[in-house]
Design an enzyme around this catalytic site. Sequence first.
Site, PDB file in Angstrom:
ATOM      1  N   THR A   1       2.590   3.394   0.801  1.00 40.61           N
ATOM      2  CA  THR A   1       2.355   3.441  -1.029  1.00 40.61           C
ATOM      3  C   THR A   1       1.040   2.912  -1.014  1.00 40.61           C
ATOM      4  O   THR A   1       0.419   3.155   0.929  1.00 40.61           O
ATOM      5  CB  THR A   1       2.848   2.995  -1.694  1.00 40.61           C
ATOM      6  OG1 THR A   1       2.219   3.329  -2.720  1.00 40.61           O
ATOM      7  CG2 THR A   1       2.467   1.179  -1.991  1.00 40.61           C
ATOM      8  N   ASN A   2       0.467   3.268  -2.064  1.00 38.04           N
ATOM      9  CA  ASN A   2      -0.944   2.796  -1.365  1.00 38.04           C
ATOM     10  C   ASN A   2      -1.473   1.804  -2.735  1.00 38.04           C
ATOM     11  O   ASN A   2      -1.205   1.459  -3.136  1.00 38.04           O
ATOM     12  CB  ASN A   2      -2.629   3.837  -1.322  1.00 38.04           C
ATOM     13  CG  ASN A   2      -1.848   4.632  -2.553  1.00 38.04           C
ATOM     14  OD1 ASN A   2      -2.788   4.383  -3.811  1.00 38.04           O
ATOM     15  ND2 ASN A   2      -1.798   6.124  -2.028  1.00 38.04           N
ATOM     16  N   ARG A   3      -3.243   1.543  -2.593  1.00 38.46           N
ATOM     17  CA  ARG A   3      -3.424   0.712  -3.857  1.00 38.46           C
ATOM     18  C   ARG A   3      -3.930   1.075  -5.332  1.00 38.46           C
ATOM     19  O   ARG A   3      -4.485   0.352  -5.657  1.00 38.46           O
ATOM     20  CB  ARG A   3      -4.689  -0.017  -3.146  1.00 38.46           C
ATOM     21  CG  ARG A   3      -4.457  -1.087  -1.744  1.00 38.46           C
ATOM     22  CD  ARG A   3      -5.375  -1.833  -1.049  1.00 38.46           C
ATOM     23  NE  ARG A   3      -5.394  -2.347  -0.156  1.00 38.46           N
ATOM     24  CZ  ARG A   3      -4.975  -3.794  -0.266  1.00 38.46           C
ATOM     25  NH1 ARG A   3      -4.502  -4.494  -0.522  1.00 38.46           N
ATOM     26  NH2 ARG A   3      -4.670  -3.833   1.219  1.00 38.46           N
TER      27      ARG A   3
END
Length: 223
Positions: A21-23
């Site tokens: 995933t990412n931020r």
Amino acid sequence: MNVLVTAGPTREAIDPVRYLTNRSSGKMGYEIAAAFAREGHAVLLVSGPTALDLPEGVDFLPVESAAEMHDAVSRQIGRMRIAVFAAAVADYRPLRVADGKIKKSKQPLTLELEPTPDILGSARTEFGFRGTLVGFAAETSDLEAQARDKLVRKGCDLVVANDVSQPGIGFDSDVNEVLLVRPDRIEPLPRASKHELARTLVRIMLEIHHEKTNVANPSCTSD
Ligand code: PMT
């Protein structure tokens, strides 16, 4: 007017318990959805997993992966006048998803990744979307050039570009600072809360939509 907004990160499964995933917190997209709803528009928010409360008066379609977001957008975009892609969609996903939890071992583990569908890039081509198309660009260098490239390649009317290497703005912040890139002009907006910025962006997106609609159909004064 019907408006679609994508927001948040996507999760790309590695095995039943792990994912890439990412931020992205979803704040930017949720504020845009809320600002359109406050102006009286019918908003559909297609969102990856976030910890945010649903904005008042917004329809919600939760998704998890890039493939699910692609399917949701492909089914809904046909009835939209404006589509805003604020989501941070994973560009790659594991080529194979393990059926069971991958066991720990002392050996290095290599994950093979494949590209996810480009949802924004599918809007004009695969989905045949003719309305006002707004993309985002999250860059760490050459902000204007990268944003202009996305504007042209993906057939956008506006790209909202943020330099996500700058501390204090962009991913998971309450504040952002963006460069607006349009076919005929570039406009930097000052650093502001995402709440305040969303109000400005919605006003500009509506102006672009009305200009575009009036040029396409001069007898109409609004849409
Ligand atoms: O969510 P927050 O914490 O509030 O952070 C806000 C933000 C930084 C996520 C937001 O301002 C932002 O920049 N969103 C876009 C993030 C991104 O993935 O940018 P990109 O340059 O990789 O992608 C370009 C555009 O294509 C984006 O509109 C993206 O939604 C879209 N895209 C990307 C990949 C893909 N497979 N499908 C897409 O539709």
